[in-house]
Each structure stands twice: as C-alpha cells, then as structure tokens.
Design a protein around this motif. Structure first.
Motif, PDB file in Angstrom:
ATOM      1  N   MET A   1       0.829  -1.167   0.000  1.00  9.85           N
ATOM      2  CA  MET A   1       0.000   0.000   0.000  1.00  9.85           C
ATOM      3  C   MET A   1       0.879   1.238   0.000  1.00  9.85           C
ATOM      4  O   MET A   1       1.072   1.898   0.994  1.00  9.85           O
ATOM      5  N   SER A   2       1.398   1.527  -1.089  1.00  9.59           N
ATOM      6  CA  SER A   2       2.308   2.645  -1.247  1.00  9.59           C
ATOM      7  C   SER A   2       1.529   3.864  -1.723  1.00  9.59           C
ATOM      8  O   SER A   2       0.729   3.784  -2.639  1.00  9.59           O
ATOM      9  N   GLN A   3       1.802   5.002  -1.080  1.00 10.06           N
ATOM     10  CA  GLN A   3       1.136   6.224  -1.491  1.00 10.06           C
ATOM     11  C   GLN A   3       2.038   6.991  -2.440  1.00 10.06           C
ATOM     12  O   GLN A   3       3.267   6.944  -2.332  1.00 10.06           O
ATOM     13  N   SER A   4       1.400   7.689  -3.322  1.00  7.61           N
ATOM     14  CA  SER A   4       2.173   8.434  -4.311  1.00  7.61           C
ATOM     15  C   SER A   4       2.838   9.632  -3.625  1.00  7.61           C
ATOM     16  O   SER A   4       2.329  10.158  -2.634  1.00  7.61           O
ATOM     17  N   PRO A   5       3.960  10.072  -4.152  1.00  9.56           N
ATOM     18  CA  PRO A   5       4.644  11.224  -3.583  1.00  9.56           C
ATOM     19  C   PRO A   5       3.763  12.478  -3.588  1.00  9.56           C
ATOM     20  O   PRO A   5       3.860  13.311  -2.678  1.00  9.56           O
ATOM     21  N   GLN A   6       2.919  12.591  -4.583  1.00 11.84           N
ATOM     22  CA  GLN A   6       2.033  13.762  -4.670  1.00 11.84           C
ATOM     23  C   GLN A   6       1.046  13.777  -3.488  1.00 11.84           C
ATOM     24  O   GLN A   6       0.809  14.809  -2.871  1.00 11.84           O
ATOM     25  N   ARG A   7       0.501  12.615  -3.167  1.00 11.60           N
ATOM     26  CA  ARG A   7      -0.469  12.509  -2.056  1.00 11.60           C
ATOM     27  C   ARG A   7       0.237  12.775  -0.716  1.00 11.60           C
ATOM     28  O   ARG A   7      -0.301  13.454   0.157  1.00 11.60           O
ATOM     29  N   LEU A   8       1.436  12.265  -0.537  1.00 11.11           N
ATOM     30  CA  LEU A   8       2.194  12.507   0.687  1.00 11.11           C
ATOM     31  C   LEU A   8       2.512  13.994   0.848  1.00 11.11           C
ATOM     32  O   LEU A   8       2.467  14.536   1.961  1.00 11.11           O
ATOM     33  N   LYS A   9       2.819  14.630  -0.261  1.00  8.88           N
ATOM     34  CA  LYS A   9       3.125  16.046  -0.231  1.00  8.88           C
ATOM     35  C   LYS A   9       1.900  16.846   0.217  1.00  8.88           C
ATOM     36  O   LYS A   9       2.010  17.761   1.032  1.00  8.88           O
ATOM     37  N   ARG A  10       0.706  16.491  -0.275  1.00  4.20           N
ATOM     38  CA  ARG A  10      -0.521  17.166   0.112  1.00  4.20           C
ATOM     39  C   ARG A  10      -0.823  16.953   1.608  1.00  4.20           C
ATOM     40  O   ARG A  10      -1.225  17.880   2.306  1.00  4.20           O
ATOM     41  N   LEU A  11      -0.635  15.727   2.083  1.00  2.00           N
ATOM     42  CA  LEU A  11      -0.870  15.436   3.498  1.00  2.00           C
ATOM     43  C   LEU A  11       0.107  16.209   4.382  1.00  2.00           C
ATOM     44  O   LEU A  11      -0.268  16.722   5.446  1.00  2.00           O
ATOM     45  N   LEU A  12       1.337  16.317   3.956  1.00  2.00           N
ATOM     46  CA  LEU A  12       2.337  17.054   4.720  1.00  2.00           C
ATOM     47  C   LEU A  12       1.980  18.541   4.776  1.00  2.00           C
ATOM     48  O   LEU A  12       2.069  19.166   5.830  1.00  2.00           O
ATOM     49  N   ILE A  13       1.546  19.098   3.660  1.00  2.00           N
ATOM     50  CA  ILE A  13       1.159  20.511   3.623  1.00  2.00           C
ATOM     51  C   ILE A  13      -0.074  20.742   4.495  1.00  2.00           C
ATOM     52  O   ILE A  13      -0.130  21.702   5.272  1.00  2.00           O
ATOM     53  N   ALA A  14      -1.058  19.843   4.432  1.00  2.00           N
ATOM     54  CA  ALA A  14      -2.267  19.974   5.260  1.00  2.00           C
ATOM     55  C   ALA A  14      -1.905  19.873   6.745  1.00  2.00           C
ATOM     56  O   ALA A  14      -2.406  20.644   7.573  1.00  2.00           O
ATOM     57  N   SER A  15      -1.028  18.952   7.088  1.00  2.00           N
ATOM     58  CA  SER A  15      -0.599  18.802   8.477  1.00  2.00           C
ATOM     59  C   SER A  15       0.151  20.045   8.955  1.00  2.00           C
ATOM     60  O   SER A  15      -0.049  20.520  10.065  1.00  2.00           O
ATOM     61  N   LEU A  16       1.014  20.568   8.099  1.00  2.00           N
ATOM     62  CA  LEU A  16       1.768  21.765   8.429  1.00  2.00           C
ATOM     63  C   LEU A  16       0.835  22.955   8.647  1.00  2.00           C
ATOM     64  O   LEU A  16       0.984  23.703   9.624  1.00  2.00           O
ATOM     65  N   LEU A  17      -0.153  23.134   7.785  1.00  2.00           N
ATOM     66  CA  LEU A  17      -1.113  24.229   7.937  1.00  2.00           C
ATOM     67  C   LEU A  17      -1.926  24.069   9.224  1.00  2.00           C
ATOM     68  O   LEU A  17      -2.162  25.051   9.928  1.00  2.00           O
ATOM     69  N   ALA A  18      -2.360  22.847   9.530  1.00  2.00           N
ATOM     70  CA  ALA A  18      -3.125  22.611  10.763  1.00  2.00           C
ATOM     71  C   ALA A  18      -2.268  22.934  11.992  1.00  2.00           C
ATOM     72  O   ALA A  18      -2.740  23.554  12.952  1.00  2.00           O
ATOM     73  N   ASN A  19      -1.017  22.523  11.981  1.00  2.00           N
ATOM     74  CA  ASN A  19      -0.132  22.803  13.109  1.00  2.00           C
ATOM     75  C   ASN A  19       0.137  24.302  13.262  1.00  2.00           C
ATOM     76  O   ASN A  19       0.172  24.814  14.374  1.00  2.00           O
ATOM     77  N   VAL A  20       0.335  24.991  12.155  1.00  2.00           N
ATOM     78  CA  VAL A  20       0.548  26.440  12.214  1.00  2.00           C
ATOM     79  C   VAL A  20      -0.696  27.120  12.776  1.00  2.00           C
ATOM     80  O   VAL A  20      -0.604  28.022  13.614  1.00  2.00           O
ATOM     81  N   PHE A  21      -1.873  26.667  12.352  1.00  2.00           N
ATOM     82  CA  PHE A  21      -3.124  27.225  12.853  1.00  2.00           C
ATOM     83  C   PHE A  21      -3.247  26.998  14.365  1.00  2.00           C
ATOM     84  O   PHE A  21      -3.584  27.910  15.125  1.00  2.00           O
ATOM     85  N   LEU A  22      -2.967  25.795  14.829  1.00  2.00           N
ATOM     86  CA  LEU A  22      -3.061  25.481  16.255  1.00  2.00           C
ATOM     87  C   LEU A  22      -2.047  26.279  17.079  1.00  2.00           C
ATOM     88  O   LEU A  22      -2.383  26.829  18.132  1.00  2.00           O
ATOM     89  N   VAL A  23      -0.822  26.351  16.605  1.00  2.00           N
ATOM     90  CA  VAL A  23       0.203  27.110  17.327  1.00  2.00           C
ATOM     91  C   VAL A  23      -0.184  28.589  17.361  1.00  2.00           C
ATOM     92  O   VAL A  23      -0.045  29.255  18.392  1.00  2.00           O
ATOM     93  N   GLY A  24      -0.685  29.103  16.272  1.00  2.00           N
ATOM     94  CA  GLY A  24      -1.122  30.500  16.236  1.00  2.00           C
ATOM     95  C   GLY A  24      -2.256  30.755  17.219  1.00  2.00           C
ATOM     96  O   GLY A  24      -2.291  31.787  17.889  1.00  2.00           O
ATOM     97  N   GLY A  25      -3.194  29.828  17.308  1.00  2.00           N
ATOM     98  CA  GLY A  25      -4.291  29.968  18.259  1.00  2.00           C
ATOM     99  C   GLY A  25      -3.797  29.969  19.702  1.00  2.00           C
ATOM    100  O   GLY A  25      -4.234  30.773  20.522  1.00  2.00           O
ATOM    101  N   VAL A  26      -2.877  29.079  20.014  1.00  2.00           N
ATOM    102  CA  VAL A  26      -2.332  29.026  21.368  1.00  2.00           C
ATOM    103  C   VAL A  26      -1.562  30.303  21.683  1.00  2.00           C
ATOM    104  O   VAL A  26      -1.732  30.906  22.749  1.00  2.00           O
ATOM    105  N   VAL A  27      -0.720  30.755  20.769  1.00  2.00           N
ATOM    106  CA  VAL A  27       0.057  31.977  20.989  1.00  2.00           C
ATOM    107  C   VAL A  27      -0.872  33.181  21.116  1.00  2.00           C
ATOM    108  O   VAL A  27      -0.699  34.028  21.999  1.00  2.00           O
ATOM    109  N   GLY A  28      -1.877  33.263  20.272  1.00  2.00           N
ATOM    110  CA  GLY A  28      -2.834  34.371  20.350  1.00  2.00           C
ATOM    111  C   GLY A  28      -3.605  34.353  21.665  1.00  2.00           C
ATOM    112  O   GLY A  28      -3.825  35.395  22.289  1.00  2.00           O
ATOM    113  N   GLY A  29      -4.013  33.173  22.106  1.00  2.00           N
ATOM    114  CA  GLY A  29      -4.714  33.056  23.385  1.00  2.00           C
ATOM    115  C   GLY A  29      -3.837  33.470  24.539  1.00  2.00           C
ATOM    116  O   GLY A  29      -4.280  34.173  25.457  1.00  2.00           O
TER     117      GLY A  29
END
Length: 157
Positions: A1-29
């Motif tokens: 069950m190998s995922q394509s590099p394109q799909r991994l790249k999208r998941l990494l970008i989505a994870s990075l955006l979610a983490n930036v959003f969470l860190v920003g929320g904590v810092v803002g709070g």
C-alpha cells in the motif's frame, strides 16, 4: 500500500497548515490572556484578614507566625471544639433528642470556642502592643471598616 509522492506532499502541507493554525491559536490566546488584568478576588476579606493585608510585609509575617504558634499551642482545644460540634450534630440527627446531652455538648463547644477566641485575641493584643501608633491605627481602621459599612447599611434600612 504505497502512497504516491504527490499525495504525501498534500498530506504534509495539510498537516503543516493545521499545526501552524493550532500554534497560532495558542500563541494568540496566551497573548490575550497576558494583556488583560486579573479580576479582583471574588471573596472580600474582612476583619483580621483585611487588617493583616494592610500591614507592612514584615509585620504581616510576624502576626501570621504568632497566630500559627497560638494554633499549634491550642491544638487540643481546637480538637475539643470540633469533637463537641460533631457531637451536637450527631445528637440533632438522632431519632430521639436527649436535651440534657445536647445542652452539655453545646456548652462544651461554646466553652472551647470562647477559650480559643480569648487566646487568639490575647495574641492579637500582644502583637498590637508591639506596633507603633501609626500601624496600630491602620490595624484598627482595617478591623472596623466592615462593621462601619454594616452599620451604615443598617441605618439606611
């Protein structure tokens, strides 16, 4: 069950955006929390606690130490008071009321409470005797402030 590099790249970008959003929320709070003043305590101190709060730091420490020593010296009296109050409650909860025993328990509780109060008052008097006139005045004003407020409210009614 190998995922394509394109799909991994999208998941990494989505994870990075979610983490930036969470860190920003904590810092803002945290920023918002640190910028707002703390609310005043909900409990208004009165009597001896208010008086202690108006004294200079070294005098506060001295009085607290004297009160701790008084409490330690009178631990048996404190326990006797608690036991007497507990006995009163048990007598009141009993199916039948033994009035003489209840009166005796109330008398024991009252005697212990009065004796303890007398000893605490003596400690306070010893402390007050060590204060200069200005600090005794502050102590007196702080201890009577609540009573004067109650008297004024009673006069209005």
């Amino acid at each position: 069950m190998s995922q394509s590099p394109q799909r991994l790249k999208r998941l990494l970008i989505a994870s990075l955006l979610a983490n930036v959003f969470l860190v920003g929320g904590v810092v803002g709070g945290l920023y918002q929390w640190s910028q707002h003043p703390r609310p005043a305590p909900a409990v208004v101190q009165h009597g001896l606690r208010q008086a202690i709060a108006h004294l200079p730091q070294e005098r506060r420490h001295q009085l607290r130490q004297m009160l701790r020593e008084t409490r330690a010296d009178n631990q048996s009296l404190i326990m006797a008071s608690r036991d007497a109050h507990r006995d009163v409650v048990q007598r009141l909860k009993a199916p039948s009321l033994d009035r003489d025993a209840l009166d005796a328990d109330l008398d024991r509780a009252r005697t212990a409470d009065i004796t303890l109060r007398t000893r605490v008052d003596a400690t306070l008097a010893d402390f007050a005797a060590s204060l200069p006139v200005e600090q005794r005045q502050v102590l007196a004003d702080a201890m009577t402030a609540r009573r004067q407020g109650k008297a004024a409210n009673t006069a209005k009614d």
